[in-house]
Write a protein that holds these residues in place. Structure first.
Motif, PDB file in Angstrom:
ATOM      1  N   TRP A 164       0.799  -1.372   0.371  1.00 39.44           N
ATOM      2  CA  TRP A 164      -0.169   0.113  -0.012  1.00 39.44           C
ATOM      3  C   TRP A 164       0.858   0.743   0.186  1.00 39.44           C
ATOM      4  CZ3 TRP A 164      -4.975  -1.382  -1.506  1.00 39.44           C
ATOM      5  CH2 TRP A 164      -5.276  -2.732  -0.907  1.00 39.44           C
ATOM      6  N   GLN A 165       0.211   2.461  -0.997  1.00 43.04           N
ATOM      7  CA  GLN A 165       1.378   3.935  -0.803  1.00 43.04           C
ATOM      8  C   GLN A 165       0.159   4.275  -0.365  1.00 43.04           C
ATOM      9  OE1 GLN A 165       3.702   4.047  -4.609  1.00 43.04           O
ATOM     10  NE2 GLN A 165       4.734   2.292  -3.962  1.00 43.04           N
ATOM     11  N   ILE A 166       0.425   5.681  -0.253  1.00 47.39           N
ATOM     12  CA  ILE A 166       0.010   6.875   0.331  1.00 47.39           C
ATOM     13  C   ILE A 166      -0.348   7.704  -0.953  1.00 47.39           C
ATOM     14  CG2 ILE A 166      -1.136   8.423   1.807  1.00 47.39           C
ATOM     15  CD1 ILE A 166      -0.228   7.352   4.018  1.00 47.39           C
ATOM     16  N   ALA A 167      -1.174   8.112  -1.444  1.00 50.66           N
ATOM     17  CA  ALA A 167      -0.451   8.950  -2.695  1.00 50.66           C
ATOM     18  C   ALA A 167      -1.329  10.339  -1.998  1.00 50.66           C
ATOM     19  CB  ALA A 167      -2.031   8.491  -3.581  1.00 50.66           C
ATOM     20  N   GLY A 177      -2.760   0.548  -4.360  1.00 46.54           N
ATOM     21  CA  GLY A 177      -2.638  -0.722  -4.631  1.00 46.54           C
ATOM     22  C   GLY A 177      -2.028  -1.154  -5.934  1.00 46.54           C
ATOM     23  N   GLU A 178      -1.903  -2.494  -5.698  1.00 44.07           N
ATOM     24  CA  GLU A 178      -1.888  -3.303  -7.140  1.00 44.07           C
ATOM     25  C   GLU A 178      -2.263  -3.890  -7.257  1.00 44.07           C
ATOM     26  OE1 GLU A 178       2.090  -3.954  -7.256  1.00 44.07           O
ATOM     27  OE2 GLU A 178       3.264  -2.591  -7.326  1.00 44.07           O
ATOM     28  N   GLY A 193     -12.237  -1.213   0.381  1.00 44.04           N
ATOM     29  CA  GLY A 193     -13.480  -0.487   0.628  1.00 44.04           C
ATOM     30  C   GLY A 193     -14.236  -1.187   0.505  1.00 44.04           C
ATOM     31  N   TYR A 194     -14.581  -2.666   0.922  1.00 41.94           N
ATOM     32  CA  TYR A 194     -15.457  -3.105   1.262  1.00 41.94           C
ATOM     33  C   TYR A 194     -15.509  -3.085   2.693  1.00 41.94           C
ATOM     34  CZ  TYR A 194     -19.244  -6.817   2.347  1.00 41.94           C
ATOM     35  OH  TYR A 194     -20.155  -7.166   2.804  1.00 41.94           O
ATOM     36  N   ARG A 251      -6.896   3.364  -5.037  1.00 42.39           N
ATOM     37  CA  ARG A 251      -7.191   3.557  -6.406  1.00 42.39           C
ATOM     38  C   ARG A 251      -6.239   2.039  -6.615  1.00 42.39           C
ATOM     39  NH1 ARG A 251     -10.831   6.346  -5.536  1.00 42.39           N
ATOM     40  NH2 ARG A 251     -11.565   8.477  -5.709  1.00 42.39           N
ATOM     41  N   LEU A 252      -6.491   1.720  -8.090  1.00 39.80           N
ATOM     42  CA  LEU A 252      -5.581   1.025  -8.383  1.00 39.80           C
ATOM     43  C   LEU A 252      -4.305   1.526  -8.763  1.00 39.80           C
ATOM     44  CD1 LEU A 252      -4.701  -2.185  -9.133  1.00 39.80           C
ATOM     45  CD2 LEU A 252      -6.386  -1.687 -11.562  1.00 39.80           C
TER      46      LEU A 252
END
Length: 147
Positions: A47-50, A61-62, A71-72, A96-97
């Motif tokens: 995970w990376q914070i944008a 995330g990828e 999200g759920y 986001r992807l």
């Protein structure tokens, strides 16, 4: 004759890196926060914070499955992250992807190798014995294309 003066030019030389320094500082801060949230969020994922502003945390995330899971279960993770001092005003997570792989470029196929006349005749003969009209027609086309 005197030199013209530019009234719009600042009298002091300003460093042109003012905003760049601020941006570098902010990205560094987000990277530190990314390390803090990593063990809390669903694994395995990097995970990376944008962005984190006004109580909204945008994470990338990828893995689409992990993104959907996050999200759920957003409210659960908001509650866990809000326990950290840096996220005390966290209200919402947006995920986001992140695409990191280069797109696959499909190379044009090479020309088909010629097939013997015997093979063409066998395909046409087999097409006559097939009851399925679409399959039979496809085999006839295949026999006529191969040269």
């Amino acid at each position: 004759m005197s030199q013209p003066t530019n009234i719009f030019q600042s009298k002091q030389k300003q460093a042109r890196t003012g905003h760049l320094n601020q941006l570098v500082h902010q990205v560094g801060y987000w990277q530190k926060l990314s390390q803090q949230i990593q063990p809390i969020l669903p694994q395995p994922e990097n995970w990376q914070i944008a962005c984190y502003q006004h109580g909204v945390l945008i994470i990338t995330g990828e893995n689409q499955a992990m993104i959907s899971q996050l999200g759920y279960l957003q409210q659960h993770y908001v509650a866990q992250l809000a326990l950290l001092p840096a996220f005390k005003d966290l209200q919402k997570i947006q995920v986001r992807l992140r695409i990191t792989k280069e797109p696959v470029i499909i190379q044009p196929q090479q020309e088909a190798h010629p097939v013997s006349i015997e093979t063409q005749q066998m395909l046409q003969g087999a097409a006559e014995f097939i009851n399925d009209s679409k399959l039979s027609q496809a085999m006839r086309r295949l026999a006529s294309v191969i040269k």
